[in-house]
Design a protein around this motif. Structure first.
Motif, PDB file in Angstrom:
ATOM      1  N   TYR A 258     118.400  84.401  15.144  1.00  0.00           N
ATOM      2  CA  TYR A 258     118.011  84.992  16.429  1.00  0.00           C
ATOM      3  C   TYR A 258     117.870  86.512  16.297  1.00  0.00           C
ATOM      4  O   TYR A 258     116.898  87.104  16.783  1.00  0.00           O
ATOM      5  N   ILE A 259     118.846  87.146  15.659  1.00  0.00           N
ATOM      6  CA  ILE A 259     118.785  88.602  15.488  1.00  0.00           C
ATOM      7  C   ILE A 259     117.550  89.002  14.683  1.00  0.00           C
ATOM      8  O   ILE A 259     116.836  89.945  15.038  1.00  0.00           O
ATOM      9  N   LEU A 260     117.281  88.280  13.596  1.00  0.00           N
ATOM     10  CA  LEU A 260     116.091  88.586  12.797  1.00  0.00           C
ATOM     11  C   LEU A 260     114.817  88.428  13.625  1.00  0.00           C
ATOM     12  O   LEU A 260     113.873  89.214  13.491  1.00  0.00           O
ATOM     13  N   ILE A 321     111.017  90.186   0.525  1.00  0.00           N
ATOM     14  CA  ILE A 321     111.744  89.469   1.566  1.00  0.00           C
ATOM     15  C   ILE A 321     113.026  90.232   1.911  1.00  0.00           C
ATOM     16  O   ILE A 321     113.441  91.152   1.191  1.00  0.00           O
ATOM     17  N   THR A 322     113.623  89.817   3.038  1.00  0.00           N
ATOM     18  CA  THR A 322     114.949  90.297   3.422  1.00  0.00           C
ATOM     19  C   THR A 322     115.852  89.091   3.649  1.00  0.00           C
ATOM     20  O   THR A 322     115.448  88.126   4.296  1.00  0.00           O
ATOM     21  N   ASN A 329     132.813  86.975  12.578  1.00  0.00           N
ATOM     22  CA  ASN A 329     133.414  87.919  13.528  1.00  0.00           C
ATOM     23  C   ASN A 329     132.358  88.654  14.349  1.00  0.00           C
ATOM     24  O   ASN A 329     132.687  89.441  15.244  1.00  0.00           O
ATOM     25  N   LEU A 330     131.070  88.412  14.035  1.00  0.00           N
ATOM     26  CA  LEU A 330     129.917  88.914  14.795  1.00  0.00           C
ATOM     27  C   LEU A 330     129.720  90.424  14.678  1.00  0.00           C
ATOM     28  O   LEU A 330     128.899  90.999  15.398  1.00  0.00           O
ATOM     29  N   LYS A 331     130.435  91.047  13.763  1.00  0.00           N
ATOM     30  CA  LYS A 331     130.303  92.495  13.563  1.00  0.00           C
ATOM     31  C   LYS A 331     129.860  92.837  12.145  1.00  0.00           C
ATOM     32  O   LYS A 331     129.000  93.690  11.943  1.00  0.00           O
ATOM     33  N   ASP A 332     130.477  92.194  11.169  1.00  0.00           N
ATOM     34  CA  ASP A 332     130.089  92.435   9.781  1.00  0.00           C
ATOM     35  C   ASP A 332     128.871  91.587   9.440  1.00  0.00           C
ATOM     36  O   ASP A 332     128.634  90.539  10.045  1.00  0.00           O
ATOM     37  N   TYR A 333     128.119  92.028   8.463  1.00  0.00           N
ATOM     38  CA  TYR A 333     126.926  91.287   8.076  1.00  0.00           C
ATOM     39  C   TYR A 333     126.523  91.646   6.651  1.00  0.00           C
ATOM     40  O   TYR A 333     126.918  92.679   6.107  1.00  0.00           O
ATOM     41  N   TYR A 334     125.733  90.764   6.079  1.00  0.00           N
ATOM     42  CA  TYR A 334     125.125  91.010   4.763  1.00  0.00           C
ATOM     43  C   TYR A 334     123.627  91.130   4.948  1.00  0.00           C
ATOM     44  O   TYR A 334     123.002  90.319   5.638  1.00  0.00           O
ATOM     45  N   VAL A 335     123.032  92.139   4.339  1.00  0.00           N
ATOM     46  CA  VAL A 335     121.578  92.262   4.341  1.00  0.00           C
ATOM     47  C   VAL A 335     121.150  92.845   2.997  1.00  0.00           C
ATOM     48  O   VAL A 335     121.781  93.759   2.468  1.00  0.00           O
ATOM     49  N   SER A 336     120.110  92.270   2.434  1.00  0.00           N
ATOM     50  CA  SER A 336     119.601  92.745   1.156  1.00  0.00           C
ATOM     51  C   SER A 336     118.106  92.476   1.080  1.00  0.00           C
ATOM     52  O   SER A 336     117.622  91.458   1.586  1.00  0.00           O
ATOM     53  N   GLU A 337     117.406  93.394   0.470  1.00  0.00           N
ATOM     54  CA  GLU A 337     115.968  93.218   0.261  1.00  0.00           C
ATOM     55  C   GLU A 337     115.721  92.762  -1.165  1.00  0.00           C
ATOM     56  O   GLU A 337     116.421  93.172  -2.096  1.00  0.00           O
ATOM     57  N   GLY A 338     114.753  91.906  -1.335  1.00  0.00           N
ATOM     58  CA  GLY A 338     114.414  91.402  -2.656  1.00  0.00           C
ATOM     59  C   GLY A 338     112.978  90.928  -2.687  1.00  0.00           C
ATOM     60  O   GLY A 338     112.146  91.380  -1.897  1.00  0.00           O
ATOM     61  N   ARG A 339     112.712  89.984  -3.578  1.00  0.00           N
ATOM     62  CA  ARG A 339     111.345  89.496  -3.723  1.00  0.00           C
ATOM     63  C   ARG A 339     111.371  88.044  -4.207  1.00  0.00           C
ATOM     64  O   ARG A 339     112.146  87.688  -5.096  1.00  0.00           O
ATOM     65  N   ILE A 340     110.534  87.220  -3.579  1.00  0.00           N
ATOM     66  CA  ILE A 340     110.353  85.859  -4.076  1.00  0.00           C
ATOM     67  C   ILE A 340     109.511  85.939  -5.352  1.00  0.00           C
ATOM     68  O   ILE A 340     108.407  86.472  -5.343  1.00  0.00           O
ATOM     69  N   ILE A 341     110.054  85.399  -6.453  1.00  0.00           N
ATOM     70  CA  ILE A 341     109.335  85.495  -7.729  1.00  0.00           C
ATOM     71  C   ILE A 341     108.814  84.144  -8.207  1.00  0.00           C
ATOM     72  O   ILE A 341     108.002  84.091  -9.135  1.00  0.00           O
ATOM     73  N   GLU A 342     109.279  83.057  -7.564  1.00  0.00           N
ATOM     74  CA  GLU A 342     108.811  81.750  -8.020  1.00  0.00           C
ATOM     75  C   GLU A 342     109.120  80.683  -6.971  1.00  0.00           C
ATOM     76  O   GLU A 342     110.159  80.728  -6.316  1.00  0.00           O
ATOM     77  N   ASN A 343     108.195  79.737  -6.808  1.00  0.00           N
ATOM     78  CA  ASN A 343     108.447  78.522  -6.048  1.00  0.00           C
ATOM     79  C   ASN A 343     108.784  77.412  -7.032  1.00  0.00           C
ATOM     80  O   ASN A 343     108.091  77.246  -8.039  1.00  0.00           O
ATOM     81  N   ARG A 379     110.418  93.892   4.237  1.00  0.00           N
ATOM     82  CA  ARG A 379     111.618  94.685   3.965  1.00  0.00           C
ATOM     83  C   ARG A 379     112.129  95.246   5.293  1.00  0.00           C
ATOM     84  O   ARG A 379     111.506  96.129   5.882  1.00  0.00           O
ATOM     85  N   HIS A 380     113.276  94.750   5.743  1.00  0.00           N
ATOM     86  CA  HIS A 380     113.749  95.057   7.097  1.00  0.00           C
ATOM     87  C   HIS A 380     115.197  95.545   7.136  1.00  0.00           C
ATOM     88  O   HIS A 380     115.803  95.554   8.203  1.00  0.00           O
TER      89      HIS A 380
END
Length: 392
Positions: A258-260, A321-322, A329-343, A379-380
């Motif tokens: 939802y946030i995204l 991608i992100t 706890n609805l306050k901490d979060y993980y976020v990282s940017e990267g790239r899809i390199i293969e399906n 990248r977000h």
């Protein structure tokens, strides 16, 4: 998007020249996106999607002090590249920061200013209204690290979580007529499996309307023994149709999606790590509920674990991608940017499978926030950080 502007300038500067520069700046930004700029007084400054102080010239600092007491944080200083506008704004910003006030200079090309203003508008609008999200059935039994405090969710995120008995979904499913099922998708698959999956899809849509939901999470594995189908297709379609839908009753994953959606206006792919290459910082994600509009192409298959229902093996764009996940706890979060390199196309993983390159995968092995994470194109990270900065 309405943006109200309160201009300040030194009496030493030519007002007609500066006003023409202001007009040109606004026109250039309006050509990029759907903005409407309004010059206002202080009484009306905060009656818009975004409110800015336009620093039109050097020597404006004293005029800023005269109105400071009537301004609300965060204070955004819009500047030119001429008339010492930026220099004056930097002096004002330094003054505000010395008082521990939240403020920022908006300066740069029309393209950058447009992008930044959209980010700020989305960040602020996300705090204004309470939205409903549905929890259809309780979280799956194996999600032992994914419980959420409902009151905290309302207080912190302005999200009202509504519990819906899965029996209600099943009753809706039993009463579905799919003769007029509308879809622009070509689904070449077993007819009976498709019919059952479409009935679940329509039942989910009816819950969305009944409870005025922005999305939901579904304890989907309970459908296997009761109605002998899955919710994969329905969740994929919800995400395609501008709602959000997550599986396994995973509430933090639903909140993350939802946030995204709020900050990027994009669908998200709920997936879990399946394999990690520590030396190369590569990670394989897989799941069965890829939104249709995130795939370049797709093959219709069954749900992986059960071998029934309807799910997608989608081919995703190999692009930036992100990855994001909110903690319980609805306050901490993980976020990282990267790239899809293969399906990938493996038989021993959930249907849609992607390999992603990150800068560092250690989080997933040392301090993860559960197993499901949400992936969006682009990248977000900065936009997500901004969202939580406004929440704090």
């Amino acid at each position: 998007m309405n943006i109200n502007i309160y201009p300040i300038k030194s009496v030493l500067h030519d007002g007609s020249f500066i006003n023409k520069e202001t007009e040109n700046l606004f026109k250039e930004i309006e050509l990029i996106d759907d903005f409407k700029f309004n010059i206002t007084d202080l009484d009306d400054l905060y009656k818009a999607d975004l409110s800015l102080i336009l620093v039109q010239s050097g020597g404006s600092e004293g005029f800023f002090l005269e109105v400071e007491s009537e301004l609300k944080e965060p204070i955004y200083l819009l500047t030119y590249g001429t008339n010492n506008s930026l220099a004056a704004s930097m002096e004002i910003l330094s003054y505000l920061k010395s008082k521990n006030k939240e403020a920022e200079i908006l300066h740069g090309s029309p393209k950058y200013l447009s992008k930044r203003m959209i980010e700020l508008i989305k960040s602020h609008s996300s705090k204004k209204e309470i939205q409903n999200l549905g929890v259809v059935g309780k979280p799956s039994d194996w999600l032992i690290a994914s419980n959420v405090n409902y009151e905290a969710c309302l207080d912190i995120l302005n999200i009202n979580l509504i519990d819906i008995d899965i029996k209600e979904l099943i009753e809706l499913y039993k009463n579905q007529d799919i003769k007029n099922y509308e879809s622009d998708l070509i689904l070449d698959f077993d007819k009976l499996e498709l019919e059952e999956a479409k009935k679940v899809s329509k039942a989910l849509e009816q819950l969305i309307k009944k409870y005025n939901l922005k999305g939901l999470t579904l304890r989907c594995f309970d459908l296997l023994d009761t109605i002998h189908t899955t919710g994969c297709l329905g969740l994929s379609l919800l995400n395609k149709n501008k709602y959000i839908g997550t599986c396994e009753g995973d509430i933090p994953a639903m909140l993350s999606m939802y946030i995204l959606k709020q900050v990027t206006n994009q669908p998200g792919f709920q997936a879990n790590p399946s394999r990690i290459d520590i030396e190369n910082n590569e990670i394989v994600f897989a799941h069965c509920t890829l939104p249709f509009d995130m795939s370049n192409s797709y093959k219709v298959m069954t749900h992986y674990e059960s071998g029934i229902g309807v799910a997608l093996r989608g081919k995703m764009k190999e692009t930036d991608i992100t990855i994001f996940k909110l903690s319980k706890n609805l306050k901490d979060y993980y976020v990282s940017e990267g790239r899809i390199i293969e399906n990938l196309d493996e038989d021993n993983l959930c249907r849609t499978q992607i390999k992603i390159k990150l800068n560092d995968v250690s989080y997933f092995l040392k301090n993860p926030y559960g197993n499901h994470h949400i992936i969006v194109y682009g990248r977000h990270k900065d936009t997500i950080d901004e969202y939580f900065k406004r929440k704090s």
